[in-house]
Design a protein around this motif. Sequence first.
Motif, PDB file in Angstrom:
ATOM      1  N   ASP A  13       0.846  -1.186   0.000  1.00 58.35           N
ATOM      2  CA  ASP A  13       0.000   0.000   0.000  1.00 58.35           C
ATOM      3  C   ASP A  13       0.889   1.246   0.000  1.00 58.35           C
ATOM      4  O   ASP A  13       0.963   1.984   0.974  1.00 58.35           O
ATOM      5  CB  ASP A  13      -0.930  -0.017   1.220  1.00 58.35           C
ATOM      6  N   TRP A  14       1.594   1.461  -1.103  1.00 60.59           N
ATOM      7  CA  TRP A  14       2.513   2.583  -1.252  1.00 60.59           C
ATOM      8  C   TRP A  14       1.947   3.583  -2.256  1.00 60.59           C
ATOM      9  O   TRP A  14       1.055   3.270  -3.050  1.00 60.59           O
ATOM     10  CB  TRP A  14       3.879   2.118  -1.753  1.00 60.59           C
ATOM     11  N   GLU A  15       2.509   4.784  -2.241  1.00 59.93           N
ATOM     12  CA  GLU A  15       2.269   5.770  -3.286  1.00 59.93           C
ATOM     13  C   GLU A  15       3.403   5.695  -4.302  1.00 59.93           C
ATOM     14  O   GLU A  15       4.552   5.384  -3.940  1.00 59.93           O
ATOM     15  CB  GLU A  15       2.203   7.183  -2.698  1.00 59.93           C
ATOM     16  N   TYR A  16       3.112   5.968  -5.562  1.00 58.16           N
ATOM     17  CA  TYR A  16       4.118   5.914  -6.610  1.00 58.16           C
ATOM     18  C   TYR A  16       4.090   7.193  -7.447  1.00 58.16           C
ATOM     19  O   TYR A  16       3.045   7.834  -7.594  1.00 58.16           O
ATOM     20  CB  TYR A  16       3.869   4.724  -7.541  1.00 58.16           C
ATOM     21  N   ARG A  17       5.248   7.557  -7.988  1.00 56.94           N
ATOM     22  CA  ARG A  17       5.319   8.631  -8.960  1.00 56.94           C
ATOM     23  C   ARG A  17       6.428   8.307  -9.955  1.00 56.94           C
ATOM     24  O   ARG A  17       7.410   7.627  -9.614  1.00 56.94           O
ATOM     25  CB  ARG A  17       5.561   9.980  -8.288  1.00 56.94           C
ATOM     26  N   LEU A  18       6.264   8.773 -11.163  1.00 50.63           N
ATOM     27  CA  LEU A  18       7.165   8.444 -12.258  1.00 50.63           C
ATOM     28  C   LEU A  18       7.720   9.737 -12.841  1.00 50.63           C
ATOM     29  O   LEU A  18       6.958  10.633 -13.226  1.00 50.63           O
ATOM     30  CB  LEU A  18       6.411   7.662 -13.338  1.00 50.63           C
ATOM     31  N   TYR A  19       9.054   9.859 -12.873  1.00 50.70           N
ATOM     32  CA  TYR A  19       9.702  11.024 -13.443  1.00 50.70           C
ATOM     33  C   TYR A  19      10.307  10.664 -14.795  1.00 50.70           C
ATOM     34  O   TYR A  19      10.923   9.606 -14.954  1.00 50.70           O
ATOM     35  CB  TYR A  19      10.801  11.546 -12.516  1.00 50.70           C
ATOM     36  N   VAL A  20      10.133  11.549 -15.752  1.00 53.39           N
ATOM     37  CA  VAL A  20      10.676  11.357 -17.096  1.00 53.39           C
ATOM     38  C   VAL A  20      11.747  12.414 -17.334  1.00 53.39           C
ATOM     39  O   VAL A  20      11.494  13.615 -17.173  1.00 53.39           O
ATOM     40  CB  VAL A  20       9.577  11.478 -18.166  1.00 53.39           C
ATOM     41  N   ILE A  21      12.949  11.970 -17.715  1.00 54.77           N
ATOM     42  CA  ILE A  21      14.067  12.871 -17.961  1.00 54.77           C
ATOM     43  C   ILE A  21      14.620  12.547 -19.342  1.00 54.77           C
ATOM     44  O   ILE A  21      15.139  11.447 -19.575  1.00 54.77           O
ATOM     45  CB  ILE A  21      15.169  12.700 -16.900  1.00 54.77           C
ATOM     46  N   ALA A  22      14.505  13.490 -20.271  1.00 55.30           N
ATOM     47  CA  ALA A  22      14.977  13.283 -21.640  1.00 55.30           C
ATOM     48  C   ALA A  22      15.795  14.490 -22.076  1.00 55.30           C
ATOM     49  O   ALA A  22      15.434  15.632 -21.768  1.00 55.30           O
ATOM     50  CB  ALA A  22      13.798  13.071 -22.592  1.00 55.30           C
ATOM     51  N   PRO A  23      16.920  14.269 -22.784  1.00 59.35           N
ATOM     52  CA  PRO A  23      17.752  15.386 -23.244  1.00 59.35           C
ATOM     53  C   PRO A  23      16.942  16.377 -24.078  1.00 59.35           C
ATOM     54  O   PRO A  23      16.216  16.003 -24.999  1.00 59.35           O
ATOM     55  CB  PRO A  23      18.823  14.689 -24.098  1.00 59.35           C
ATOM     56  N   GLY A  24      17.048  17.639 -23.716  1.00 61.75           N
ATOM     57  CA  GLY A  24      16.342  18.665 -24.461  1.00 61.75           C
ATOM     58  C   GLY A  24      14.898  18.853 -24.060  1.00 61.75           C
ATOM     59  O   GLY A  24      14.185  19.685 -24.636  1.00 61.75           O
ATOM     60  N   TRP A  25      14.442  18.099 -23.036  1.00 61.84           N
ATOM     61  CA  TRP A  25      13.057  18.195 -22.604  1.00 61.84           C
ATOM     62  C   TRP A  25      13.027  18.549 -21.120  1.00 61.84           C
ATOM     63  O   TRP A  25      13.908  18.181 -20.346  1.00 61.84           O
ATOM     64  CB  TRP A  25      12.316  16.873 -22.825  1.00 61.84           C
TER      65      TRP A  25
END
Length: 290
Positions: A51-63
């Motif tokens: 029973d956790w919380e989740y988050r997703l980070y997106v890291i892309a060159p130039g963005w």
Amino acid sequence: RVGEAVITGPAGPIAGAELRLEASDGNGWGVLDADWTDEQGRYRFGLPSYDWEYRLYVIAPGWEEVEVPVGDHHFAEQRGAVSVTVSDGEGLAQAARVVFQNDTGSRTFWVADQDTLDLPVGSWDFTASRGFEYLIHTGTLVVSDETASLDLVLQQAIDTTGWMSVDTHVHSSDSTDSDVPPEGQILRAAAHGLEVVVFTEHENVVDRSTVPMDLGLDAWVTLVTGEEVTASLPEHMTLFPVVPDGSLRGGPVDWYGLSIDAIFANMRERSPGGVSMLNHPSWLASIGWD
């Protein structure tokens, strides 16, 4: 639970974008998984059934870095059970590393004797192995909403009578640089054909010698207690066997401010007649020690 993200921009899918899946149990956030998108901008990840919380980070060159919400609607996936039995050519129980693969990705399991695995429904190619001494077992398995059976037979191909496979530098969650519990490391050792595991925790002498028997893995793995003496200068060093002395952290060896010869002397005193070694001898030229 398994989720999939597809990362796109104005021109289409973004390949090579880094994704960091973070989790929180209410006491702060930490990185759970990290990977990069494929040529179609896809990224797959697994979530523990907590029973956790989740988050997703997106890291892309130039963005610009962005946070993507992760919700239960991402994980509507039908799953099935696989009953696995592992034996040798003579019908005796065996341990194995089993890898399942299809176009959605791969799943790795470590099995001793028998277990029930959880896999998404579909057709999977599998490979079962046990180190270098045994022939691999390959095949294809169809997983449905009913329990599938998989009997794996691993035949020994190399006679190693009189020899034992040993790793003298293994960490578990008793060290700060590992999150794998001792039980998990021992199961992996059995599945890889590793017969002697020396736990060398950083400045922590912990006797886990009964764990293989507690897990029913003592037919395959023996445990030796050691310690890694984490001297930042001149060198990380290992000693074994060693017995906890009842003090805080089991009585690790003093090293701060000492020369390499003085550290070795302390190690030999702590483990009379035992083994003392250097862990990273490529450093010797840097410290000028012959």
